[in-house]
Write a protein that holds these residues in place. Structure first.
Motif, mmCIF file in Angstrom:
data_model
loop_
_atom_site.group_PDB
_atom_site.id
_atom_site.type_symbol
_atom_site.label_atom_id
_atom_site.label_comp_id
_atom_site.label_asym_id
_atom_site.label_seq_id
_atom_site.Cartn_x
_atom_site.Cartn_y
_atom_site.Cartn_z
ATOM 1 N N HIS A 12 46.483 16.843 7.130
ATOM 2 C CA HIS A 12 46.711 16.380 6.076
ATOM 3 C C HIS A 12 47.672 17.498 4.898
ATOM 4 C CE1 HIS A 12 44.587 12.671 6.077
ATOM 5 N NE2 HIS A 12 43.919 13.184 6.957
ATOM 6 N N GLY A 13 47.980 18.525 5.567
ATOM 7 C CA GLY A 13 48.791 19.614 4.865
ATOM 8 C C GLY A 13 47.924 20.246 3.738
ATOM 9 N N ILE A 14 46.390 20.481 4.174
ATOM 10 C CA ILE A 14 45.720 21.097 3.106
ATOM 11 C C ILE A 14 45.291 22.559 3.792
ATOM 12 C CG2 ILE A 14 43.549 21.195 1.972
ATOM 13 C CD1 ILE A 14 43.633 18.119 2.100
ATOM 14 N N GLU A 15 45.761 23.724 3.128
ATOM 15 C CA GLU A 15 45.270 25.060 3.576
ATOM 16 C C GLU A 15 43.816 25.311 3.171
ATOM 17 O OE1 GLU A 15 48.120 28.002 1.957
ATOM 18 O OE2 GLU A 15 49.716 25.968 2.245
ATOM 19 N N PHE A 16 43.460 26.271 3.983
ATOM 20 C CA PHE A 16 41.975 26.436 3.871
ATOM 21 C C PHE A 16 41.736 28.158 4.080
ATOM 22 C CE2 PHE A 16 40.700 26.172 8.064
ATOM 23 C CZ PHE A 16 41.350 25.051 8.488
ATOM 24 N N SER A 17 40.818 28.819 3.524
ATOM 25 C CA SER A 17 40.538 30.161 3.935
ATOM 26 C C SER A 17 39.187 30.215 3.729
ATOM 27 C CB SER A 17 40.983 31.221 2.843
ATOM 28 O OG SER A 17 42.331 30.972 2.814
ATOM 29 N N TYR A 18 38.433 30.823 4.762
ATOM 30 C CA TYR A 18 36.842 31.004 4.823
ATOM 31 C C TYR A 18 36.702 32.543 4.345
ATOM 32 C CZ TYR A 18 36.276 27.061 7.623
ATOM 33 O OH TYR A 18 35.993 25.617 8.077
ATOM 34 N N VAL A 19 35.454 32.665 3.603
ATOM 35 C CA VAL A 19 35.036 33.881 3.157
ATOM 36 C C VAL A 19 33.841 34.310 3.725
ATOM 37 C CG1 VAL A 19 34.290 35.051 0.895
ATOM 38 C CG2 VAL A 19 35.741 33.331 0.462
ATOM 39 N N ASP A 20 33.944 35.566 4.500
ATOM 40 C CA ASP A 20 32.832 36.031 5.199
ATOM 41 C C ASP A 20 31.730 36.814 4.420
ATOM 42 O OD1 ASP A 20 33.538 35.198 7.896
ATOM 43 O OD2 ASP A 20 35.382 36.615 7.826
ATOM 44 N N SER A 21 32.114 37.429 3.459
ATOM 45 C CA SER A 21 31.268 37.907 2.797
ATOM 46 C C SER A 21 30.725 36.852 1.526
ATOM 47 C CB SER A 21 31.534 39.074 1.791
ATOM 48 O OG SER A 21 32.010 38.888 0.459
ATOM 49 N N HIS A 22 29.577 37.003 1.110
ATOM 50 C CA HIS A 22 28.880 36.209 0.196
ATOM 51 C C HIS A 22 29.016 36.584 -1.325
ATOM 52 C CE1 HIS A 22 27.102 34.787 3.830
ATOM 53 N NE2 HIS A 22 27.192 33.402 3.107
ATOM 54 N N THR A 23 30.070 37.678 -1.297
ATOM 55 C CA THR A 23 30.093 38.314 -2.783
ATOM 56 C C THR A 23 31.335 37.408 -3.701
ATOM 57 O OG1 THR A 23 31.768 39.740 -1.899
ATOM 58 C CG2 THR A 23 29.364 40.474 -1.785
ATOM 59 N N THR A 24 31.209 37.453 -4.972
ATOM 60 C CA THR A 24 32.354 36.861 -5.740
ATOM 61 C C THR A 24 33.622 37.647 -5.385
ATOM 62 O OG1 THR A 24 30.437 36.924 -7.342
ATOM 63 C CG2 THR A 24 32.622 36.476 -8.103
ATOM 64 N N GLU A 25 33.555 38.951 -5.215
ATOM 65 C CA GLU A 25 34.773 39.693 -4.680
ATOM 66 C C GLU A 25 35.383 39.224 -3.426
ATOM 67 O OE1 GLU A 25 36.310 41.937 -6.763
ATOM 68 O OE2 GLU A 25 37.975 41.957 -5.145
ATOM 69 N N GLY A 26 34.443 38.751 -2.669
ATOM 70 C CA GLY A 26 35.022 38.029 -1.425
ATOM 71 C C GLY A 26 35.825 37.030 -1.539
ATOM 72 N N PHE A 27 35.242 36.001 -2.601
ATOM 73 C CA PHE A 27 36.011 34.875 -2.879
ATOM 74 C C PHE A 27 37.213 35.165 -3.765
ATOM 75 C CE2 PHE A 27 31.769 33.136 -1.796
ATOM 76 C CZ PHE A 27 32.137 31.841 -1.472
ATOM 77 N N LYS A 28 37.350 36.222 -4.736
ATOM 78 C CA LYS A 28 38.338 36.367 -5.479
ATOM 79 C C LYS A 28 39.632 36.707 -4.525
ATOM 80 C CE LYS A 28 39.204 39.270 -9.629
ATOM 81 N NZ LYS A 28 38.689 40.089 -10.230
ATOM 82 N N GLN A 29 39.157 37.524 -3.475
ATOM 83 C CA GLN A 29 40.465 38.024 -2.616
ATOM 84 C C GLN A 29 41.229 36.920 -1.801
ATOM 85 O OE1 GLN A 29 38.707 40.852 -0.152
ATOM 86 N NE2 GLN A 29 38.403 42.206 -1.804
ATOM 87 N N LYS A 30 40.489 35.777 -1.757
ATOM 88 C CA LYS A 30 40.979 34.733 -1.091
ATOM 89 C C LYS A 30 41.803 33.651 -1.857
ATOM 90 C CE LYS A 30 39.407 35.775 3.121
ATOM 91 N NZ LYS A 30 40.013 36.082 4.302
ATOM 92 N N ILE A 31 41.795 33.801 -3.253
ATOM 93 C CA ILE A 31 42.395 32.997 -4.095
ATOM 94 C C ILE A 31 43.965 33.107 -4.091
ATOM 95 C CG2 ILE A 31 42.760 32.363 -6.647
ATOM 96 C CD1 ILE A 31 39.896 33.036 -6.902
ATOM 97 N N GLN A 32 44.627 32.002 -3.975
ATOM 98 C CA GLN A 32 45.987 31.946 -3.785
ATOM 99 C C GLN A 32 46.593 31.156 -4.982
ATOM 100 O OE1 GLN A 32 46.196 31.605 1.029
ATOM 101 N NE2 GLN A 32 47.257 29.844 -0.114
#
Ligand SMILES: *Cc1c(COP(=O)(O)O)cnc(C)c1O
Length: 402
Positions: free
Chosen positions: A136-156
């Motif tokens: 469906h043309g939807i991009e995704f990224s998994y976060v390996d750490s459970h920290t907020t910083e980990g999620f922040k780094q994956k934001i596009q």
């Protein structure tokens, strides 16, 4: 003969709306028992009647009722109860947890969008992402750490959704919900949480800033291992957005199951913490994963955002003790694919819930082959301990020589 007044569905709606109006300060257990009840004014029955009809008159009624529009009397009543339990404005109930999850994700994501998800997701959710999103043309990224910083780094720039699940399945890892919600708000991102493991008894993510809460109602909301259902809770506006997609995808719940679910919603037990403490001290147990234990790496976060720690825990037997033999020796605790019934159950994530993942994916999530996931029921805790003890002893006896 039944008079037309008795058949007036608007009157039924008004009756249960009116009933809800005095419930501002109602306690949790009373909400579970009574909110969203359809009062049987006609025969004065003690419980909600079931309206199984899939066909409703369209003249003289404002609402076009049809089960796939999520607006039969039983559906509407149950949605009110579930919304209230999760402190949301509105909710929708689905034919399964996965119907709730997939419909919600497709309601907030379209071609060219991106979603950030934690790595340790429920196996079915991970399969949905891995097998359907690319098509469906939807991009995704998994976060390996459970920290907020980990999620922040994956934001596009095209990130539209952050999706979390805490406590996670099967290792009961905890994510700090509030800073994730704040991070998302700063970036105009919708937050979705799978709150199945905590249940509304122990955690209300909307109060921590999360936009949308999802449940597999097959688990704690159902609580009796006899129904398959899902629920989504949010603001009226978000629920309307989910509804627009839901009516096209068609994942609604039969009114009989709706009625069963209304009957089933109940609070859960406090046995898990006691069992977790006992297992932790047990000489034949290597590791226990339970957010209520002080030794759990996320205990402080869990303490901050949960009012209880839930009925799920996982553990590993000491090296050399065969976990699958152990499970076969249990007499009281049943082996089960699912979880969150009133009865205690165990499973091996490697053989069941996470079997579709590759070994590499399981290793990334920290799931060992000998891991046992334990859904703690409402039996006497002493009986559960005794059952575990006798099974361990059987596993410790060396195989008889032939
Ligand atoms: C079981 C489960 C689901 C999927 O729910 P179904 O009702 O089986 O579709 C989703 N998330 C979690 C955490 C679950 O345990």
């Amino acid at each position: 003969m039944i008079s037309s007044e008795n058949l007036n569905l608007d009157a039924i709606t008004i009756r249960f709306t009116a009933f809800i109006m005095d419930t501002k300060n109602m306690g949790f257990n009373t909400i579970c028992t009574h909110l969203g009840e359809i009062k049987d004014e006609q025969f004065k029955g003690a419980i909600s009647p079931i309206y199984m009809s899939t066909s409703y008159a369209f003249e003289d009624v404002d609402v076009k009722r049809y089960p796939r529009y999520f607006n039969t009397p039983n559906q509407e009543a149950l949605c009110k109860k579930i919304a209230k339990l999760e402190k949301g404005e509105s909710s929708l109930i689905f034919g399964s947890g996965m119907a709730a999850i997939s419909t919600t994700l497709f309601a907030f994501l379209q071609k060219g969008d991106h979603i950030v998800l934690q790595r340790t997701l429920y196996g079915g959710t991970a399969n949905l992402i891995n097998e359907e999103f690319e098509k469906h043309g939807i991009e995704f990224s998994y976060v390996d750490s459970h920290t907020t910083e980990g999620f922040k780094q994956k934001i596009q720039p095209n990130t539209k959704v952050i999706y979390i699940e805490t406590p996670s399945n099967p290792l009961l890892t905890i994510i700090d919900i509030k800073p994730i919600a704040e991070l998302a708000k700063e970036n105009d991102i919708v937050t979705i949480i799978d709150n199945t493991f905590a249940s509304p008894v122990n955690q209300n993510p909307i109060l921590l800033g999360i936009d949308i809460v999802i449940h597999s109602a097959t688990k704690y909301l159902g609580g009796h291992s006899d129904i398959l259902a899902g629920a989504v809770i949010s603001t009226e506006k978000n629920i309307d957005q989910v509804f627009q997609v839901a009516k096209n995808f068609g994942g609604s719940l039969s009114d009989f199951t709706v009625w069963m679910l209304e009957r089933s919603i109940k609070t859960q037990n406090k046995n898990a913490l006691k069992l977790a403490k006992w297992l932790k001290k047990h000489e034949d147990i290597a590791t226990v994963y339970y957010p209520g234990l002080k030794s759990h790496p996320d205990h402080e976060i869990a303490k901050k955002q949960m009012t209880g720690y839930g009925g799920m825990l996982s553990f590993e037997l000491k090296e050399g003790l065969d976990a699958s033999k152990f499970q076969k020796e249990l007499k009281l605790i049943k082996s089960s694919m699912s979880l969150a019934g009133v009865e205690s159950t165990m499973l091996s994530p490697t053989l069941t819930s996470h079997a579709l993942l590759t070994e590499e994916e399981r290793n990334l999530q920290g799931i060992k082959d000998g891991l046992v996931r334990f859904s703690v029921g409402i039996e006497e805790k002493e009986d559960l301990m005794q059952d575990i003890q006798q099974a361990i002893e059987k596993v410790k006896v060396p195989e008889l020589e032939h």
